[in-house]
Motif scaffolding. Structure first.
Motif, PDB file in Angstrom:
ATOM      1  N   UNK A  17      12.462   9.693   4.915  1.00 32.88           N
ATOM      2  CA  UNK A  17      11.890  11.043   4.775  1.00 32.88           C
ATOM      3  C   UNK A  17      12.020  11.581   3.349  1.00 32.88           C
ATOM      4  N   UNK A  18      13.099  11.231   2.665  1.00 32.35           N
ATOM      5  CA  UNK A  18      13.300  11.719   1.298  1.00 32.35           C
ATOM      6  C   UNK A  18      12.181  11.232   0.391  1.00 32.35           C
ATOM      7  N   UNK A  19      11.823   9.956   0.505  1.00 25.54           N
ATOM      8  CA  UNK A  19      10.786   9.398  -0.359  1.00 25.54           C
ATOM      9  C   UNK A  19       9.408   9.933   0.021  1.00 25.54           C
ATOM     10  N   UNK A  20       9.097   9.963   1.309  1.00 21.70           N
ATOM     11  CA  UNK A  20       7.795  10.483   1.739  1.00 21.70           C
ATOM     12  C   UNK A  20       7.633  11.947   1.381  1.00 21.70           C
ATOM     13  N   UNK A  21       8.723  12.708   1.497  1.00 18.84           N
ATOM     14  CA  UNK A  21       8.659  14.135   1.163  1.00 18.84           C
ATOM     15  C   UNK A  21       8.477  14.339  -0.340  1.00 18.84           C
ATOM     16  N   UNK A  22       9.132  13.498  -1.135  1.00 17.27           N
ATOM     17  CA  UNK A  22       9.069  13.639  -2.579  1.00 17.27           C
ATOM     18  C   UNK A  22       7.786  13.060  -3.160  1.00 17.27           C
ATOM     19  N   UNK A  23       7.403  11.853  -2.748  1.00 18.71           N
ATOM     20  CA  UNK A  23       6.277  11.149  -3.347  1.00 18.71           C
ATOM     21  C   UNK A  23       4.965  11.506  -2.672  1.00 18.71           C
ATOM     22  N   UNK A  24       4.882  11.265  -1.383  1.00 15.60           N
ATOM     23  CA  UNK A  24       3.663  11.496  -0.632  1.00 15.60           C
ATOM     24  C   UNK A  24       3.630  10.564   0.561  1.00 15.60           C
ATOM     25  N   UNK A  25       2.741  10.840   1.531  1.00  9.99           N
ATOM     26  CA  UNK A  25       2.716  10.017   2.746  1.00  9.99           C
ATOM     27  C   UNK A  25       2.084   8.652   2.496  1.00  9.99           C
ATOM     28  N   UNK A  26       2.835   7.595   2.823  1.00  9.39           N
ATOM     29  CA  UNK A  26       2.298   6.244   2.748  1.00  9.39           C
ATOM     30  C   UNK A  26       3.095   5.339   3.669  1.00  9.39           C
ATOM     31  N   UNK A  27       2.474   4.224   4.036  1.00  8.29           N
ATOM     32  CA  UNK A  27       3.136   3.200   4.844  1.00  8.29           C
ATOM     33  C   UNK A  27       3.112   1.902   4.055  1.00  8.29           C
ATOM     34  N   UNK A  28       3.841   0.916   4.539  1.00  6.69           N
ATOM     35  CA  UNK A  28       3.932  -0.356   3.841  1.00  6.69           C
ATOM     36  C   UNK A  28       3.043  -1.410   4.462  1.00  6.69           C
ATOM     37  N   UNK A  29       2.603  -2.323   3.630  1.00  7.87           N
ATOM     38  CA  UNK A  29       1.851  -3.483   4.070  1.00  7.87           C
ATOM     39  C   UNK A  29       2.572  -4.717   3.566  1.00  7.87           C
ATOM     40  N   UNK A  30       3.031  -5.540   4.494  1.00  4.55           N
ATOM     41  CA  UNK A  30       3.809  -6.736   4.122  1.00  4.55           C
ATOM     42  C   UNK A  30       3.014  -8.010   4.341  1.00  4.55           C
ATOM     43  N   UNK A  31       1.698  -7.987   4.136  1.00  3.27           N
ATOM     44  CA  UNK A  31       0.865  -9.155   4.391  1.00  3.27           C
ATOM     45  C   UNK A  31       0.730 -10.064   3.175  1.00  3.27           C
ATOM     46  N   UNK A  32       1.242  -9.662   2.054  1.00  2.00           N
ATOM     47  CA  UNK A  32       1.163 -10.441   0.809  1.00  2.00           C
ATOM     48  C   UNK A  32       2.580 -10.823   0.384  1.00  2.00           C
ATOM     49  N   UNK A  33       2.715 -11.601  -0.685  1.00  2.00           N
ATOM     50  CA  UNK A  33       4.059 -11.921  -1.175  1.00  2.00           C
ATOM     51  C   UNK A  33       4.802 -10.686  -1.694  1.00  2.00           C
ATOM     52  N   UNK A  34       4.079  -9.623  -1.917  1.00  2.57           N
ATOM     53  CA  UNK A  34       4.687  -8.367  -2.332  1.00  2.57           C
ATOM     54  C   UNK A  34       4.526  -7.360  -1.195  1.00  2.57           C
ATOM     55  N   UNK A  35       5.149  -6.210  -1.336  1.00  3.15           N
ATOM     56  CA  UNK A  35       5.033  -5.157  -0.331  1.00  3.15           C
ATOM     57  C   UNK A  35       4.180  -4.055  -0.946  1.00  3.15           C
ATOM     58  N   UNK A  36       2.984  -3.886  -0.420  1.00  2.00           N
ATOM     59  CA  UNK A  36       2.062  -2.887  -0.938  1.00  2.00           C
ATOM     60  C   UNK A  36       2.101  -1.621  -0.110  1.00  2.00           C
ATOM     61  N   UNK A  37       1.271  -0.671  -0.479  1.00  3.67           N
ATOM     62  CA  UNK A  37       1.221   0.627   0.202  1.00  3.67           C
ATOM     63  C   UNK A  37      -0.129   0.820   0.880  1.00  3.67           C
ATOM     64  N   UNK A  44      -3.560   1.153  -0.921  1.00  2.37           N
ATOM     65  CA  UNK A  44      -3.431   2.100  -2.034  1.00  2.37           C
ATOM     66  C   UNK A  44      -2.185   1.704  -2.809  1.00  2.37           C
ATOM     67  N   UNK A  45      -2.299   0.683  -3.618  1.00  2.00           N
ATOM     68  CA  UNK A  45      -1.136   0.135  -4.300  1.00  2.00           C
ATOM     69  C   UNK A  45      -0.825   0.875  -5.600  1.00  2.00           C
ATOM     70  N   UNK A  46      -0.515   2.167  -5.459  1.00  4.79           N
ATOM     71  CA  UNK A  46      -0.073   2.942  -6.611  1.00  4.79           C
ATOM     72  C   UNK A  46       1.322   2.494  -7.048  1.00  4.79           C
ATOM     73  N   UNK A  47       2.060   1.920  -6.113  1.00  7.36           N
ATOM     74  CA  UNK A  47       3.306   1.221  -6.413  1.00  7.36           C
ATOM     75  C   UNK A  47       3.351  -0.032  -5.557  1.00  7.36           C
ATOM     76  N   UNK A  48       3.916  -1.096  -6.108  1.00  7.44           N
ATOM     77  CA  UNK A  48       4.075  -2.352  -5.390  1.00  7.44           C
ATOM     78  C   UNK A  48       5.545  -2.738  -5.470  1.00  7.44           C
ATOM     79  N   UNK A  49       6.126  -3.051  -4.321  1.00 10.08           N
ATOM     80  CA  UNK A  49       7.532  -3.432  -4.250  1.00 10.08           C
ATOM     81  C   UNK A  49       7.644  -4.944  -4.207  1.00 10.08           C
ATOM     82  N   UNK A  50       8.516  -5.503  -5.065  1.00  5.73           N
ATOM     83  CA  UNK A  50       8.749  -6.940  -5.093  1.00  5.73           C
ATOM     84  C   UNK A  50      10.251  -7.195  -4.985  1.00  5.73           C
ATOM     85  N   UNK A  51      10.736  -7.425  -3.754  1.00  6.12           N
ATOM     86  CA  UNK A  51      12.168  -7.665  -3.575  1.00  6.12           C
ATOM     87  C   UNK A  51      12.591  -8.989  -4.206  1.00  6.12           C
ATOM     88  N   UNK A  52      13.816  -9.033  -4.690  1.00 10.84           N
ATOM     89  CA  UNK A  52      14.366 -10.264  -5.253  1.00 10.84           C
ATOM     90  C   UNK A  52      15.482 -10.779  -4.352  1.00 10.84           C
TER      91      UNK A  52
END
Length: 121
Positions: A17-37, A44-52
């Motif tokens: 809730x902290x991130x959604x409240x601060x940034x904006x409403x989005x969900x994750x998509x884990x269908x690629x090697x990265x985690x998109x939005x 809407x990949x305004x940010x892309x998460x790449x875990x190590x």
């Protein structure tokens, strides 16, 4: 490559809730090697998460950071990598501790990336 179980930890962080409240409403998509939005059912990949493997997280911002923004993140002990002009992303790297407790400066930059991607004034 992370297993789906390990990705759940990232989903809890990014959908908190902290991130959604601060940034904006989005969900994750884990269908690629990265985690998109996903926003409203569309990528809407305004940010892309790449875990190590070591628990850190690389975040690619669809935003060219200003010198002041880079300085703000650097002062918050966030590693800011060079802008990748070919991909038009500005990558940053978070430590495992920063992933578990994201600094306010990072949340502010993510909000800027979200607003700029959707052209919100």
């Amino acid at each position: 490559m992370k297993t789906k179980l390990e990705l759940i930890d990232w989903q809890l962080w990014t959908n908190s809730p902290k991130l959604s409240k601060t940034v904006g409403p989005f969900k994750l998509s884990c269908t690629k090697p990265y985690i998109g939005c996903v926003v409203d059912g569309r990528a809407a990949n305004f940010i892309v998460f790449k875990p190590t493997k070591n628990g850190a997280l690389r975040i690619d911002l669809r935003l060219r950071l200003t010198d002041e923004q880079v300085e703000t993140l650097t002062n918050a002990d966030i590693e800011v990598l060079d802008y990748a002009s070919y991909w038009r992303v500005h990558p940053i790297r978070l430590s495992k501790e920063q992933v578990q407790n994201p600094p306010k400066e990072l949340l502010d930059i993510l909000k800027v990336s979200y607003n700029e991607y959707f052209e919100i004034a």
